[in-house]
Design a protein around this motif. Structure first.
Motif, PDB file in Angstrom:
ATOM      1  N   ASN A   1       0.869  -0.899  -0.154  1.00  0.00           N
ATOM      2  CA  ASN A   1       0.243  -0.115  -0.193  1.00  0.00           C
ATOM      3  C   ASN A   1       0.852   1.139   0.235  1.00  0.00           C
ATOM      4  N   GLY A   2       2.009   1.377  -0.136  1.00  0.00           N
ATOM      5  CA  GLY A   2       3.160   1.987  -0.698  1.00  0.00           C
ATOM      6  C   GLY A   2       3.048   3.271   0.962  1.00  0.00           C
ATOM      7  N   ALA A   3       3.041   2.673   1.943  1.00  0.00           N
ATOM      8  CA  ALA A   3       3.015   2.973   3.398  1.00  0.00           C
ATOM      9  C   ALA A   3       4.256   2.280   3.946  1.00  0.00           C
ATOM     10  N   LEU A   4       4.910   3.042   5.370  1.00  0.00           N
ATOM     11  CA  LEU A   4       6.141   2.876   5.386  1.00  0.00           C
ATOM     12  C   LEU A   4       5.761   1.697   6.698  1.00  0.00           C
ATOM     13  N   PHE A   5       7.108   1.531   7.244  1.00  0.00           N
ATOM     14  CA  PHE A   5       7.116  -0.029   7.864  1.00  0.00           C
ATOM     15  C   PHE A   5       8.008   0.274   9.396  1.00  0.00           C
ATOM     16  N   TYR A   6       7.138  -0.519  10.531  1.00  0.00           N
ATOM     17  CA  TYR A   6       8.262   0.044  11.793  1.00  0.00           C
ATOM     18  C   TYR A   6       8.888  -1.374  12.522  1.00  0.00           C
ATOM     19  N   PRO A   7       9.301  -1.670  12.693  1.00  0.00           N
ATOM     20  CA  PRO A   7       9.776  -3.103  13.311  1.00  0.00           C
ATOM     21  C   PRO A   7       9.433  -3.208  14.222  1.00  0.00           C
ATOM     22  N   ILE A   8       8.826  -4.366  14.903  1.00  0.00           N
ATOM     23  CA  ILE A   8       8.967  -4.995  16.092  1.00  0.00           C
ATOM     24  C   ILE A   8      10.062  -6.020  17.008  1.00  0.00           C
ATOM     25  N   ASN A   9      11.308  -5.938  16.665  1.00  0.00           N
ATOM     26  CA  ASN A   9      11.545  -6.775  16.442  1.00  0.00           C
ATOM     27  C   ASN A   9      10.875  -8.722  17.798  1.00  0.00           C
ATOM     28  N   PRO A  10      10.851  -9.415  16.791  1.00  0.00           N
ATOM     29  CA  PRO A  10      10.518 -10.900  18.783  1.00  0.00           C
ATOM     30  C   PRO A  10      11.905 -11.045  18.568  1.00  0.00           C
ATOM     31  N   GLY A  11      11.142 -10.987  20.192  1.00  0.00           N
ATOM     32  CA  GLY A  11      12.085 -11.253  22.051  1.00  0.00           C
ATOM     33  C   GLY A  11      12.829 -10.279  21.540  1.00  0.00           C
ATOM     34  N   ASN A  12      12.931  -8.663  21.154  1.00  0.00           N
ATOM     35  CA  ASN A  12      13.246  -7.483  22.330  1.00  0.00           C
ATOM     36  C   ASN A  12      12.347  -6.509  21.527  1.00  0.00           C
ATOM     37  N   GLU A  13      11.051  -6.930  21.753  1.00  0.00           N
ATOM     38  CA  GLU A  13       9.648  -6.055  21.465  1.00  0.00           C
ATOM     39  C   GLU A  13       9.828  -4.706  22.680  1.00  0.00           C
ATOM     40  N   VAL A  14      10.111  -4.717  23.412  1.00  0.00           N
ATOM     41  CA  VAL A  14      10.694  -3.708  24.980  1.00  0.00           C
ATOM     42  C   VAL A  14      11.608  -2.692  23.708  1.00  0.00           C
ATOM     43  N   GLU A  15      12.837  -3.067  23.607  1.00  0.00           N
ATOM     44  CA  GLU A  15      13.517  -2.062  22.741  1.00  0.00           C
ATOM     45  C   GLU A  15      12.853  -1.280  21.414  1.00  0.00           C
ATOM     46  N   SER A  16      11.890  -2.417  20.784  1.00  0.00           N
ATOM     47  CA  SER A  16      11.596  -1.809  19.478  1.00  0.00           C
ATOM     48  C   SER A  16      10.574  -0.593  20.282  1.00  0.00           C
ATOM     49  N   TRP A  17       9.476  -1.509  21.132  1.00  0.00           N
ATOM     50  CA  TRP A  17       8.743  -0.596  21.475  1.00  0.00           C
ATOM     51  C   TRP A  17       9.156   1.039  22.208  1.00  0.00           C
TER      52      TRP A  17
END
Length: 320
Positions: A247-263
């Motif tokens: 859909n031409g959108a940007l993506f921000y990943p929540i890394n599995p196992g490092n969810e807290v750091e990602s958020w």
């Protein structure tokens, strides 16, 4: 009565802000993916699809397919097909025991059909239209399994809070961007979980599998409504990234196992980059490259087989 379009709320949505953030739920906003897969999906997959003789191998396949591979977060029916048709027949334990994994060609054909709505409602409609007794039997089995999984989730998954920094991130997003939940989970489950922890109020729409695939959900709610690089999808699985890219959108990943750091990183820097126009380009590419490293393509038992073969080769060479 004419059929009601389940995606109508998405299509009718009118933006309140110039930005939109889509958020996946299981494994992304909530630490529910592990308990759902291990305690709800897997035991009933073994029971309903006749996998008791290779239960341990089936558990390994389910965990890899749904938690630690590039199909993490896929629709439940797609993953069941991958496990039964591909992963389990090639597992070392299955081969060693000479077990023939039951196959469900009519159900798999429904899963592969791009016109299928991969939900319980979609299954029910297909069952009503099925004239082939074998096809009907397989589809009814899949529906019974899916409904039992939903019951198990309702019974088992309670009190699991959002990951740390999710609430804070939603509070930060709210003044600047619209928020929708984009998920392959049944809507009833999503609403229960988001309301239970008082964060449903941050989402304009909670979209579940009944409203289509994640790509379809995002397309319905954004088409012609937001400018380029004004839509961001937050997710923990490759399917979330594909939905964004479709859909031409940007993506921000929540890394599995490092969810807290990602958020935490999202709240500390990524969201600010998004609304100031500094997200697209090198920053997004770096995050996606990091995300890709978390999800391998090959299952661990294939690696064990390779190691085993190498060991046998070395052993025989040393005995010569």
């Amino acid at each position: 009565m004419p059929d009601v379009d389940p995606a109508k709320p998405l299509k009718d949505f009118k933006p309140k802000h110039e930005f939109l953030v889509g958020i996946d739920s299981d494994g992304c906003a909530f630490d529910t993916m592990g308990i759902k897969q291990r305690e709800c999906f897997c035991p009933w997959m073994i029971a309903y699809f006749g996998l008791q003789p290779v239960a341990q191998a089936a558990r390994e396949c389910k965990e890899f397919a749904d938690l630690f591979s590039r199909t993490r977060g896929d629709n439940r029916h797609k993953t069941i097909k991958r496990i039964i048709a591909e992963l389990l027949p090639s597992h070392l334990m299955t081969k060693a025991g000479g077990f023939k994994v039951p196959q469900y060609p009519h159900y798999f054909a429904w899963v592969d059909d791009p016109k299928s709505v991969l939900s319980n409602d979609g299954l029910k409609k297909t069952i009503e239209q099925a004239s082939n007794p074998d096809a009907k039997r397989e589809l009814e089995l899949a529906l019974a399994w899916s409904e039992r999984v939903n019951l198990a989730i309702a019974e088992t998954v309670k009190g699991v809070p959002p990951f740390p920094y999710v609430r804070e991130s939603l509070q930060k997003i709210q003044p600047f961007a619209d928020v929708i939940v984009v998920s392959a989970t049944p809507e009833e489950t999503l609403r229960r979980e988001w309301q239970e922890h008082d964060i449903a109020k941050y989402a304009a729409i909670i979209a579940g599998q009944e409203m289509g695939t994640k790509a379809q959900q995002l397309g319905c709610v954004t088409k012609g409504k937001y400018e380029k690089n004004h839509v961001l999808m937050i997710g923990d699985a490759p399917g979330d990234m594909k939905a964004a890219m479709a859909n031409g959108a940007l993506f921000y990943p929540i890394n599995p196992g490092n969810e807290v750091e990602s958020w935490k990183r999202f709240g500390d820097e990524a969201f600010d980059k998004f609304i100031t126009g500094a997200y697209a380009g090198d920053y997004e590419k770096e995050l996606i490259a990091e995300f890709d490293s978390y999800l391998p393509e090959r299952p661990p038992w294939e690696k064990r087989r390779s190691v085993s073969r190498t060991g046998q080769h070395v052993k025989s060479r040393n005995m010569d």
